[in-house]
Design a protein around this motif. Structure first.
Motif, PDB file in Angstrom:
ATOM      1  N   ARG A  98       3.266   3.697  -7.202  1.00 12.94           N
ATOM      2  CA  ARG A  98       3.969   4.653  -6.328  1.00 12.94           C
ATOM      3  C   ARG A  98       3.108   4.997  -5.111  1.00 12.94           C
ATOM      4  O   ARG A  98       3.605   5.124  -3.990  1.00 12.94           O
ATOM      5  N   SER A  99       1.809   5.127  -5.351  1.00 13.15           N
ATOM      6  CA  SER A  99       0.882   5.358  -4.240  1.00 13.15           C
ATOM      7  C   SER A  99       0.863   4.158  -3.307  1.00 13.15           C
ATOM      8  O   SER A  99       0.834   4.303  -2.077  1.00 13.15           O
ATOM      9  N   ASN A 100       0.863   2.954  -3.894  1.00 12.62           N
ATOM     10  CA  ASN A 100       0.907   1.737  -3.073  1.00 12.62           C
ATOM     11  C   ASN A 100       2.120   1.736  -2.150  1.00 12.62           C
ATOM     12  O   ASN A 100       2.022   1.413  -0.964  1.00 12.62           O
ATOM     13  N   GLU A 101       3.264   2.101  -2.710  1.00  9.28           N
ATOM     14  CA  GLU A 101       4.493   2.103  -1.919  1.00  9.28           C
ATOM     15  C   GLU A 101       4.379   3.051  -0.732  1.00  9.28           C
ATOM     16  O   GLU A 101       4.732   2.705   0.396  1.00  9.28           O
ATOM     17  N   ARG A 102       3.859   4.241  -0.987  1.00 11.46           N
ATOM     18  CA  ARG A 102       3.740   5.242   0.082  1.00 11.46           C
ATOM     19  C   ARG A 102       2.746   4.811   1.157  1.00 11.46           C
ATOM     20  O   ARG A 102       2.942   5.089   2.350  1.00 11.46           O
ATOM     21  N   MET A 103       1.677   4.102   0.747  1.00 13.79           N
ATOM     22  CA  MET A 103       0.622   3.724   1.676  1.00 13.79           C
ATOM     23  C   MET A 103       0.782   2.296   2.204  1.00 13.79           C
ATOM     24  O   MET A 103      -0.138   1.746   2.815  1.00 13.79           O
ATOM     25  N   CYS A 104       1.956   1.697   1.981  1.00 17.19           N
ATOM     26  CA  CYS A 104       2.262   0.348   2.476  1.00 17.19           C
ATOM     27  C   CYS A 104       1.267  -0.690   1.973  1.00 17.19           C
ATOM     28  O   CYS A 104       0.826  -1.576   2.713  1.00 17.19           O
TER      29      CYS A 104
END
Length: 358
Positions: A98-104
């Protein structure tokens, strides 16, 4: 053994393992680490376990300039019967993505990430300390490594896992800590990055922490960014208040990190049929409850400290001594239950434990 083919390069000279009084939090690191590369044309590749060592990065690597990075934190525990177990690692990996998604940042295959964690811990099993309250802290993280000064998502990354044998996060342990309500600085705002684990959230919080530490407080209580009245987190932990027999924690609102320990605390309280509510709670409500004798307990919850009781809360001219500065019954029960499950001393009715074959 892992079904994934991670190459393993064993360190030639192993370090001396720190134990006993020398075992602080996050100061020592094991002999090996996991590293995996990403390229936009190849995806994730070349997973390997190598000696713990410095990284060599181009000065133009985008992590240094735009902070494109995410991380996680979880622990491995040694049981009395010699087993090694993880606590809800699937939750941490899901949050990492989920963090990956937010931080591209590109998604990591959850099965691969879990296999890498387990294989590295298995190799470093002798580093897991055995003293009460100790564990092996696991820090997976991803950094943008493409050498480029344009503001855009990077095309190259490293996924790294390092391990650290740790003692208590706070020197007070399960004993209550003193907390100051932060009224000048903010931690995060809805629409920002507060609900994910990225480095900038923590760098931006340091000035408030430094200011409160100079006045003798262990951490700060963060308020919302818009109205500066609703409680969000305490330090880098989620926070709970027990008022009139009901445990209340701020609802997830886009700026609060969805903690794994927070989720576990809520599940435990519901399992015990104890009232627990996720909702907005203001600092004024807490102050009023204290004045009226209805504030029974307050505590933080997070991976590093598990449960950290709040014995004193200071907001400008209001000094709230909670439960006579002692650890409350609910905080103690939660701590004993969570750590009991983590160390294999209590049953695990929720299937939270993931064992590592050694």
């Amino acid at each position: 053994m892992s079904q994934y083919n991670f190459t393993f390069s064993e360190v030639m000279t192993k370090k001396t393992k720190p134990y006993g009084k020398d075992l602080a939090f996050g100061r020592y690191f094991t002999d090996h680490m996991f590293v995996m590369e990403y390229h936009h044309q190849k995806g994730w590749y070349d997973g390997k376990i190598i000696p713990h060592q410095p990284l060599t990065l181009d000065p133009a690597s985008m992590i240094f300039h735009y902070g494109q990075t995410v991380f996680e934190g979880l622990k491995a525990y040694a049981t009395k019967d010699g087993e090694i177990q993880l606590f809800r690692p699937e939750e941490n990996i899901a949050r990492l993505n989920r963090s990956n998604e937010r931080m591209c940042i590109p998604q990591i295959d959850p099965d691969l990430a879990l296999a890498a964690i387990k294989e590295l811990v298995r190799i470093e099993k002798d580093w897991i300390p055995k003293q009460e309250g100790t564990s092996l802290y696991i820090r997976p993280f991803i950094i943008a490594t493409e050498p480029y000064l344009g503001v855009a998502p990077a095309k190259q990354y490293k996924f790294i896992i390092i391990l650290s044998p740790v003692g208590a996060y706070y020197k007070e342990g399960i004993n209550p800590v003193k907390i100051a309500v932060e009224t000048e600085y903010i931690r995060a705002i809805k629409g920002g990055t507060g609900e994910v684990k990225t480095a900038g959230n923590y760098a931006g919080s340091l000035i408030a922490q430094q200011k409160s530490a100079a006045k003798g407080y262990t951490q700060v209580l963060w308020l919302d960014a818009l109205e500066r009245k609703y409680i969000e987190e305490v330090g880098s932990m989620n926070v709970f208040f027990k008022i009139d027999g009901e445990v209340i924690t701020p609802e997830l609102n886009g700026s609060i990190l969805p903690g794994v320990t927070r989720k576990s605390v809520i599940q435990l309280l519901k399992h015990w049929n104890e009232p627990v509510t996720e909702r907005k709670i203001s600092i004024d409500e807490v102050i009023t409850a204290h004045k009226e004798g209805r504030l029974e307990e307050a505590f933080g919850a997070g991976t590093a400290a598990v449960i950290s009781p709040i014995g004193e809360l200071v907001c400008e001219d209001n000094k709230l001594v909670i439960n006579n500065g002692k650890t409350g019954e609910t905080a103690r029960k939660l701590y004993d239950t969570l750590t009991g499950i983590q160390y294999g001393e209590l049953p695990d009715p929720f299937n939270w434990i993931n064992k590592i074959d050694v």
